[in-house]
Design a protein around this motif. Structure first.
Motif, short mmCIF file in Angstrom:
data_model
loop_
_atom_site.label_atom_id
_atom_site.label_comp_id
_atom_site.label_asym_id
_atom_site.label_seq_id
_atom_site.Cartn_x
_atom_site.Cartn_y
_atom_site.Cartn_z
N TRP A 72 0.81 -1.23 0.00
CA TRP A 72 0.00 0.00 0.00
C TRP A 72 0.84 1.27 0.00
CZ3 TRP A 72 -0.05 3.31 4.39
CH2 TRP A 72 -0.94 4.39 4.31
N SER A 275 -4.50 -0.81 -6.22
CA SER A 275 -3.75 0.23 -5.53
C SER A 275 -3.16 1.23 -6.52
CB SER A 275 -2.62 -0.40 -4.69
OG SER A 275 -3.14 -1.20 -3.66
N ALA A 351 -7.20 -0.98 -0.96
CA ALA A 351 -6.53 -0.17 -1.97
C ALA A 351 -6.90 1.30 -1.86
CB ALA A 351 -6.86 -0.69 -3.36
N GLY A 492 -7.56 7.80 -3.16
CA GLY A 492 -6.78 6.77 -2.49
C GLY A 492 -5.88 7.39 -1.47
#
Length: 494
Positions: A72, A275, A351, A492
């Protein structure tokens, strides 16, 4: 080739490589299990299942936390890996100490005095296994799935080389224990070498502050997952004899090997791909939809097929002394099927930096499962397996509702992805059942198994080819924040 096509190809190839490695390793492990199941007793497998229950807790803390944070985190890999390694070693040492001290109490809880030594031996596995997730996470982040599968295959081979001779020599349950310890050691060494990263320790303040909250949330999700997945083992071990736990463990291991193994392999490729798509919500949804379509085309027929051929499979491969595992395998195959429909939704949450969603769903799952499985135990071990199916139905529905509200990947995606494989599976199931009924009592169990697999597999492939000439992505409903009414686009982790 568009960026989406490139990403989709990376997911397919990564999932195929991951599952090839997973399947190759598990195939070796399966062959080893067959040999050991014929040499050992269901009680031996039950004792080791209790030890694996303890190991699963540590794996949730280290693999889920340290491994996921490396994938991540978009910062300097060397800094992130050093901090993750330090944290995993510290948590592993603490866990090993707790397990060693708690072994006598656990043996009392499970009414199995012999399990105390097994649990203490597995405490050593915790120390060996804690750093492995860091090196494996490095390979996953780089999407080097070919290298990542090598340690898994080597671990399976090591178990066979160590376990089978020890079982033949009369070591009993310890042949399972020592073979597992040896496999963990080999896996650690290979993962470290293949990662190409020179291990070092660091508790860099800024990096620790950046990754620790995410790692803690992922570890909490992992612990909840262990509680959910192993709650049935704990209840079976507590309520019934160790022998019954052996039957249950064998049945669950088989469905986990095939159905849940496919989901895990897809996740290894899907998570890093998602991701990399968090800044484009539309592409994120398309990547997931394509992956789900392919996944269900495999898990649905495999799970149904396992339920239909459970009797000839168990009797042919493991022998009549394992016949009590047949109804358990039939029930648990449908549990795995339902569970698999929402398994990879967790990759989207992770993600997009929303692991807390998984935590909440996991907590609800655990609260729901405890009374249902305890009530199911009144009908024996099969009642617990049936309780698993009921819990999976509820949690899968909740998972899809939440995903639809937050990300726009809702039930429409599931139904569109499921329709064609479902129709093809019905055709295959009819052929399998008809063949099994026609030859029952007239041929040996191994021949019956082969005929049922052919009669089910060939029609399925034919129907699927007619219904689905290509695995096209399905349109997804945009989430609330992306609709014309306004709101910020999903972002994200920064």
């Amino acid at each position: 080739m568009t960026e989406l096509d490139r990403m989709s190809r990376a997911i397919r190839s990564g999932a195929m490589v991951s599952y090839f490695g997973f399947f190759a390793g598990k195939l070796i492990a399966f062959a080893t299990m067959v040999v050991l199941a014929r040499l050992l007793t269901p009680e031996n497998f039950g004792l080791v299942a209790i030890g694996f229950l303890v190991l699963a807790i540590n794996e949730a803390l280290t693999e889920a936390g340290a491994g996921a944070v490396i994938v991540w985190r978009r910062g300097d890999l060397n800094v992130t890996a050093a901090v993750a390694l330090s944290l995993s070693l510290a948590s592993g040492a603490a866990m090993a100490g707790v397990v060693y001290l708690a072994a006598p109490m656990l043996s009392i809880f499970f009414k199995a005095p012999d399990v105390s030594g097994v649990i203490r031996a597995f405490a050593f596995c915790i120390l060996l296994g804690s750093p492995s997730a860091v090196f494996s996470g490095i390979l996953q982040r780089r999407m080097e799935f070919g290298r990542r599968i090598v340690p898994e295959i080597a671990k399976a081979v090591t178990k066979a080389i160590v376990g089978i001779p020890m079982a033949l020599a009369g070591f009993g349950v310890w042949s399972l224990v020592y073979s597992h310890i040896a496999s963990i050691a080999i896996g650690l060494i290979l993962a470290m070498l293949l990662s190409g990263w020179r291990p070092r320790l660091s508790l860099d303040r800024s990096e620790t502050k950046a990754i620790l909250p995410y790692a803690v949330q992922i570890a909490a999700i992992g612990l909840l997952g262990v509680a959910i997945r192993k709650l049935d083992v704990a209840i079976v071990g507590y309520r019934f004899q160790t022998e019954m736990l052996g039957y249950y463990t064998l049945a669950f291991s088989l469905v986990e090997l095939v159905v849940l193994g496919i989901c895990w392999s897809a996740s290894q490729a899907l998570f890093p791909a998602l991701s990399q798509s968090v800044d484009d919500v539309a592409r994120l949804r398309q990547v997931f939809a394509r992956g789900l379509t392919v996944l269900l085309a495999v898990t649905l027929p495999v799970a149904v097929g396992m339920a239909l051929v459970a009797e000839p499979f168990i009797l042919s491969v493991f022998g009549s002394k394992w016949a009590s595992a047949v109804p358990l395998m039939q029930i648990l195959a449908f549990y795995a099927l339902i569970y698999s429909t929402g398994f990879n939704l967790g990759d989207i949450y992770k993600a997009t930096g929303r692991p807390q969603v998984l935590t909440l769903i996991g907590a609800f799952n655990l609260v729901l499962a405890v009374p249902i499985l305890l009530a199911g135990s009144l009908w024996g071990v099969a009642g617990i397996a049936g309780g698993q199916v009921l819990v999976a139905c509820v949690i899968s529905a909740v998972n899809w509702i939440v995903a639809g509200r937050l990300i726009g990947v809702g039930s429409d995606v599931l139904f569109s992805s499921l329709l064609r494989p479902f129709i093809a599976t019905v055709g295959g199931a009819l052929g399998c059942v008809t063949a099994g009924w026609a030859v029952q009592g007239n041929v040996s169990e191994p021949m019956r198994l082969v005929l049922m697999c052919l009669a089910g597999g060939l029609p399925y492939l034919m129907f699927l080819a007619l219904l689905m000439t290509r695995m096209s992505p399905y349109r997804t409903r945009p989430p609330a924040q992306d609709r014309p009414s306004g709101g910020a686009e999903t972002k994200g982790p920064q």
